[in-house]
Design a protein around this motif. Structure first.
Motif, mmCIF file in Angstrom:
data_model
loop_
_atom_site.group_PDB
_atom_site.id
_atom_site.type_symbol
_atom_site.label_atom_id
_atom_site.label_comp_id
_atom_site.label_asym_id
_atom_site.label_seq_id
_atom_site.Cartn_x
_atom_site.Cartn_y
_atom_site.Cartn_z
ATOM 1 N N ASP A 49 0.841 -1.497 -0.151
ATOM 2 C CA ASP A 49 0.390 -0.056 0.206
ATOM 3 C C ASP A 49 0.763 1.010 -0.247
ATOM 4 O O ASP A 49 2.144 0.945 1.087
ATOM 5 C CB ASP A 49 -0.383 0.310 1.129
ATOM 6 C CG ASP A 49 -2.123 1.164 1.246
ATOM 7 O OD1 ASP A 49 -1.759 1.747 0.435
ATOM 8 O OD2 ASP A 49 -3.061 0.956 2.051
ATOM 9 N N THR A 51 -0.364 4.463 -0.408
ATOM 10 C CA THR A 51 -0.991 5.832 -1.083
ATOM 11 C C THR A 51 -0.308 6.848 0.254
ATOM 12 O O THR A 51 -0.775 8.046 -0.522
ATOM 13 C CB THR A 51 -2.537 5.207 -0.200
ATOM 14 O OG1 THR A 51 -2.857 4.162 -0.763
ATOM 15 C CG2 THR A 51 -3.379 6.199 -0.166
ATOM 16 N N GLU A 52 -0.064 6.537 1.065
ATOM 17 C CA GLU A 52 0.049 7.426 2.067
ATOM 18 C C GLU A 52 1.535 8.107 1.481
ATOM 19 O O GLU A 52 2.039 9.414 1.310
ATOM 20 C CB GLU A 52 0.614 7.450 3.168
ATOM 21 C CG GLU A 52 -0.059 6.287 4.313
ATOM 22 C CD GLU A 52 -1.609 7.623 3.991
ATOM 23 O OE1 GLU A 52 -1.252 8.952 4.371
ATOM 24 O OE2 GLU A 52 -2.826 7.413 4.259
ATOM 25 N N MET A 54 2.016 8.132 -2.356
ATOM 26 C CA MET A 54 1.899 8.979 -3.097
ATOM 27 C C MET A 54 1.528 10.474 -2.641
ATOM 28 O O MET A 54 1.757 11.306 -3.564
ATOM 29 C CB MET A 54 0.756 8.807 -3.742
ATOM 30 C CG MET A 54 1.158 6.613 -4.122
ATOM 31 S SD MET A 54 2.473 7.245 -5.725
ATOM 32 C CE MET A 54 2.168 8.033 -6.976
ATOM 33 N N LYS A 55 0.251 10.232 -1.351
ATOM 34 C CA LYS A 55 0.761 11.914 -0.742
ATOM 35 C C LYS A 55 1.637 13.072 -0.188
ATOM 36 O O LYS A 55 1.714 13.613 -0.444
ATOM 37 C CB LYS A 55 -0.607 11.536 -0.107
ATOM 38 C CG LYS A 55 -1.896 10.761 0.112
ATOM 39 C CD LYS A 55 -2.793 10.877 1.501
ATOM 40 C CE LYS A 55 -4.286 10.445 1.179
ATOM 41 N NZ LYS A 55 -5.153 10.093 1.926
ATOM 42 N N ASN A 236 -4.657 1.499 -8.981
ATOM 43 C CA ASN A 236 -5.623 1.330 -7.502
ATOM 44 C C ASN A 236 -6.095 -0.163 -7.328
ATOM 45 O O ASN A 236 -5.972 -1.065 -8.353
ATOM 46 C CB ASN A 236 -6.382 1.899 -8.252
ATOM 47 C CG ASN A 236 -6.313 3.508 -8.762
ATOM 48 O OD1 ASN A 236 -5.453 4.120 -7.847
ATOM 49 N ND2 ASN A 236 -6.905 4.238 -9.451
ATOM 50 N N GLU A 247 -11.951 0.174 0.742
ATOM 51 C CA GLU A 247 -11.515 1.849 0.369
ATOM 52 C C GLU A 247 -10.759 1.277 -0.863
ATOM 53 O O GLU A 247 -10.210 0.397 -1.028
ATOM 54 C CB GLU A 247 -11.052 2.475 0.871
ATOM 55 C CG GLU A 247 -10.572 3.625 0.903
ATOM 56 C CD GLU A 247 -9.718 5.114 2.382
ATOM 57 O OE1 GLU A 247 -8.143 5.094 1.647
ATOM 58 O OE2 GLU A 247 -10.257 5.085 2.911
ATOM 59 N N ARG A 249 -6.913 1.629 -2.441
ATOM 60 C CA ARG A 249 -5.980 2.690 -2.300
ATOM 61 C C ARG A 249 -5.094 2.928 -3.219
ATOM 62 O O ARG A 249 -5.039 2.068 -4.750
ATOM 63 C CB ARG A 249 -6.147 1.913 -1.221
ATOM 64 C CG ARG A 249 -6.317 1.457 0.109
ATOM 65 C CD ARG A 249 -6.022 2.802 0.722
ATOM 66 N NE ARG A 249 -5.322 2.686 1.389
ATOM 67 C CZ ARG A 249 -5.042 3.933 2.750
ATOM 68 N NH1 ARG A 249 -5.400 5.085 2.424
ATOM 69 N NH2 ARG A 249 -3.683 3.464 2.956
ATOM 70 N N LYS A 250 -3.764 2.990 -3.392
ATOM 71 C CA LYS A 250 -2.867 3.222 -4.617
ATOM 72 C C LYS A 250 -2.274 2.115 -4.186
ATOM 73 O O LYS A 250 -1.072 2.444 -2.209
ATOM 74 C CB LYS A 250 -2.576 4.479 -4.543
ATOM 75 C CG LYS A 250 -2.556 5.509 -5.177
ATOM 76 C CD LYS A 250 -3.371 5.665 -6.578
ATOM 77 C CE LYS A 250 -3.346 6.997 -6.725
ATOM 78 N NZ LYS A 250 -3.972 6.821 -8.409
#
Length: 297
Positions: A49, A51-52, A54-55, A236, A247, A249-250
């Motif tokens: 994961d 996601t964080e 990428m943010k 995704n 959810e 997620r990336k």
């Protein structure tokens, strides 16, 4: 006396590129029963994961048009930090014996142009205790730009390989046999090992940069590399969260091939969990890799 010699006083049994380690009975016997690294490959696949991350990259890259930090830079930094904290991941077996490297080195291939037939260049990054995501990213970007200035060899191991490729077939066969014998005893010349990914801690491949999937890449019996890691394309995926909700997620697929003789599965899994933790908390990558992570295994 070179830099490596100054860092560590060599003892009997040491190699130029590693310290001799007396391994447990099982690992010692495995080194003799299975002397070839390719006979001891274990494969690990997971979907991480990111996601964080990428943010984090979206925020960090504001105003950095020419020197953007990438997901691959984060992965390389996380791997370097993991090896620093998990020293068994920096070991290798050669000549029936276990050794631990003096340095943490990560290597990867750079394509000079994204086109069929374009030449490739081999790059090696040596991680220092004070390295962070910023210093590692800057060094990777700088090295890649320098490499892509030329369509041809830029020196180092590339130049050495070009010289060997020009030899007549019989001479090349004899030369390679001599080199493999020197490799067995750990007395290869610097010119034959410096910049060679076969002598690095981790050989990584960013297949996501060419829209490719993560794959399992074989190890080599030549050299000392015990870990090969490939990264796929960020995409995704619907995931079930801890609270029971779903959810999008990336995520990114990762494939790793490891020499099972350097550590056990328990150690490998814990090392992977540390990498996952860092990618879930990317601010950790801003700390020097020599600083303990504080991760609770």
């Amino acid at each position: 006396m070179g830099d490596k010699e100054q860092k560590r006083k060599r003892k009997w049994g040491d190699r130029r590129d590693g310290r001799y380690v007396k391994s447990p009975g099982l690992q010692t016997v495995m080194g003799y029963l299975y002397p070839k690294r390719t006979d001891c490959e274990v494969y690990l696949h997971d979907t991480l994961d990111v996601t964080e991350v990428m943010k984090y990259l979206e925020e960090r890259n504001k105003g950095r048009e020419d020197r953007k930090i990438t997901i691959f830079h984060c992965a390389i930094t996380a791997l370097a930090r993991m090896v620093k904290e998990r020293p068994l991941m920096n070991r290798f077996i050669q000549g029936y014996r276990m050794y631990e490297r003096d340095e943490i080195t990560l290597s990867f291939v750079v394509k000079r142009r994204f086109a069929d037939g374009a030449e490739e260049s081999l790059m090696v990054l040596t991680a220092q205790d004070d390295d962070t995501i910023d210093t590692i990213s800057d060094r990777i970007i700088g090295n890649v730009k320098e490499t892509r200035k030329s369509e041809h060899s830029t020196g180092g191991i590339d130049k050495t390989l070009d010289a060997f490729a020009a030899l007549p077939r019989l001479v090349l066969i004899i030369a390679i046999r001599i080199i493999r014998w020197l490799d067995f005893w750990g007395i290869n010349l610097d010119a034959l090992t410096e910049g060679d990914p076969n002598y690095t801690t981790i050989l990584a491949s960013n297949l996501g940069s060419i829209k490719g999937p993560a794959v399992y890449h074989h190890l080599n019996n030549y050299g000392t590399n015990s870990i090969m890691v490939t990264f796929g394309t960020v995409h995704n995926e619907e995931r079930l969260l801890d609270d029971g909700t779903k959810e999008i997620r990336k995520v990114i697929d990762v494939g790793a091939t490891l020499d099972e003789r350097i550590a056990d599965g328990f150690y490998f899994v814990r090392s992977l969990n540390l990498v996952k933790h860092m990618l879930a908390n990317p601010e950790m990558l801003e700390k020097p890799i020599g600083e303990p992570s504080g991760f609770e295994y």
